[in-house]
Scaffold this active site. Structure first.
Site, mmCIF file in Angstrom:
data_model
loop_
_atom_site.group_PDB
_atom_site.id
_atom_site.type_symbol
_atom_site.label_atom_id
_atom_site.label_comp_id
_atom_site.label_asym_id
_atom_site.label_seq_id
_atom_site.Cartn_x
_atom_site.Cartn_y
_atom_site.Cartn_z
ATOM 1 N N SER A 170 0.850 -1.192 0.000
ATOM 2 C CA SER A 170 0.000 0.000 0.000
ATOM 3 C C SER A 170 0.883 1.239 0.000
ATOM 4 O O SER A 170 2.034 1.203 0.465
ATOM 5 C CB SER A 170 -0.899 0.016 1.237
ATOM 6 O OG SER A 170 -1.536 1.277 1.378
ATOM 7 N N TYR A 183 -2.818 -1.400 10.138
ATOM 8 C CA TYR A 183 -2.788 -1.676 8.695
ATOM 9 C C TYR A 183 -1.491 -1.151 8.085
ATOM 10 O O TYR A 183 -0.838 -1.836 7.291
ATOM 11 C CB TYR A 183 -4.008 -1.014 8.058
ATOM 12 C CG TYR A 183 -4.108 -1.135 6.551
ATOM 13 C CD1 TYR A 183 -4.670 -2.264 5.961
ATOM 14 C CD2 TYR A 183 -3.684 -0.099 5.723
ATOM 15 C CE1 TYR A 183 -4.787 -2.369 4.586
ATOM 16 C CE2 TYR A 183 -3.794 -0.195 4.348
ATOM 17 C CZ TYR A 183 -4.346 -1.321 3.777
ATOM 18 O OH TYR A 183 -4.458 -1.416 2.417
#
Length: 277
Positions: A170, A183
């Site tokens: 990400s 995350y």
């Protein structure tokens, strides 16, 4: 108007609908004869990758949570319409035993394994560290990062020269959002583990890369973010909008295919213009 959802979210209820390349992706045989595992393949990026892989000639096993059966069945339909085999295996990748069963089932049902896509992920927004329970921290790491390790370890006896491993990282891996701390950590870990594996497995002829998406419109967003963040989602990028899952799929195809035969140890940014370090 975007509607909020409960985790893990559903493509069937996503408003506005996401584009997974159902009507747009055109294959050209880049993955003919390859057999792939895609975790989180029922919706979002995983669904777009499954559709693209099938149209490029690959058979796929799709791993997904049992609650996402309707989405998984829809992905299966698109794969089969492309003339390829789709194997569905519900379960939770936070369980190492399930990760091993994913690989074993793929080898049994598809006749082998050539491509592993570690894509399943969990996130939840929190304004303070104190809000994050011990259980949620452990679950996020188990789902997003430890599963990658368990899947790779199980897959390696079945992978040979020309095989490919792809981790979904990400933009948060080095531009962490403070309200997505667990995350963020896992996505940095996916990028780091991918780079390490590329060096460890290069001598075996196995390529390992990661993809770093920016804000992509998937069920994860309205099911894990507050409404005010969802309304502004993606508008901060230089392109001024969120990406669609279909805009990720060609990158995964490249990294899985022989066209990417000298690409290993890379982290490919698909971020709408936001740089990664």
């Amino acid at each position: 108007m975007t509607e909020q959802q409960q985790p893990p979210g559903s493509d069937q209820q996503l408003t506005p609908a996401a584009d997974h390349g159902e009507e747009s992706y055109r294959g050209s045989g880049k993955l003919t004869g390859k057999r792939a595992v895609i975790t989180g393949g029922d919706s979002g990026i995983g669904k777009a990758v499954a559709i693209a892989f099938a149209r490029e000639g690959a058979d796929v096993l799709i791993s997904y949570l049992p609650d996402e059966e309707d989405d998984a069945q829809d992905t299966k339909r698109w794969v089969e319409e492309a003339g390829r085999t789709a194997v569905l295996l519900p379960g939770d990748v936070s369980d190492p035993a399930y990760c091993r069963s994913v690989v074993a089932t793929a080898v049994e049902r598809l006749g082998g394994l050539d491509v592993l896509v570690n894509n399943a992920a969990y996130q939840m927004t929190h304004e303070t560290i104190e809000e994050i329970s011990d259980e949620e921290w452990d679950h996020t790491l188990a789902t997003n990062l430890s599963a990658y390790f368990h899947l790779v370890k199980a897959a390696l006896p079945h992978l040979g020269p020309g095989s490919a491993i792809i981790g979904s990282s990400s933009v948060n891996s080095d531009n962490p959002k403070p309200d997505l701390a667990p995350y963020d950590v896992t996505k940095a870990g996916v990028a780091n583990l991918s780079a390490a594996l590329a060096q460890l497995l290069g001598p075996r002829g196995i390529r390992v890369n990661s993809v770093a998406p920016g804000p992509i419109w998937t069920p994860l967003i309205p099911s894990t973010m507050p409404p005010e963040e969802v309304e502004q989602f993606g508008k901060q990028t230089p392109l001024g909008r969120p990406g669609q899952p279909a805009e990720l799929a060609p990158v995964y195809v490249l990294l899985a295919s022989d066209d990417g035969s000298y690409v290993s140890g890379a982290r490919v940014a698909v971020t709408g213009g936001t740089p990664i370090l």
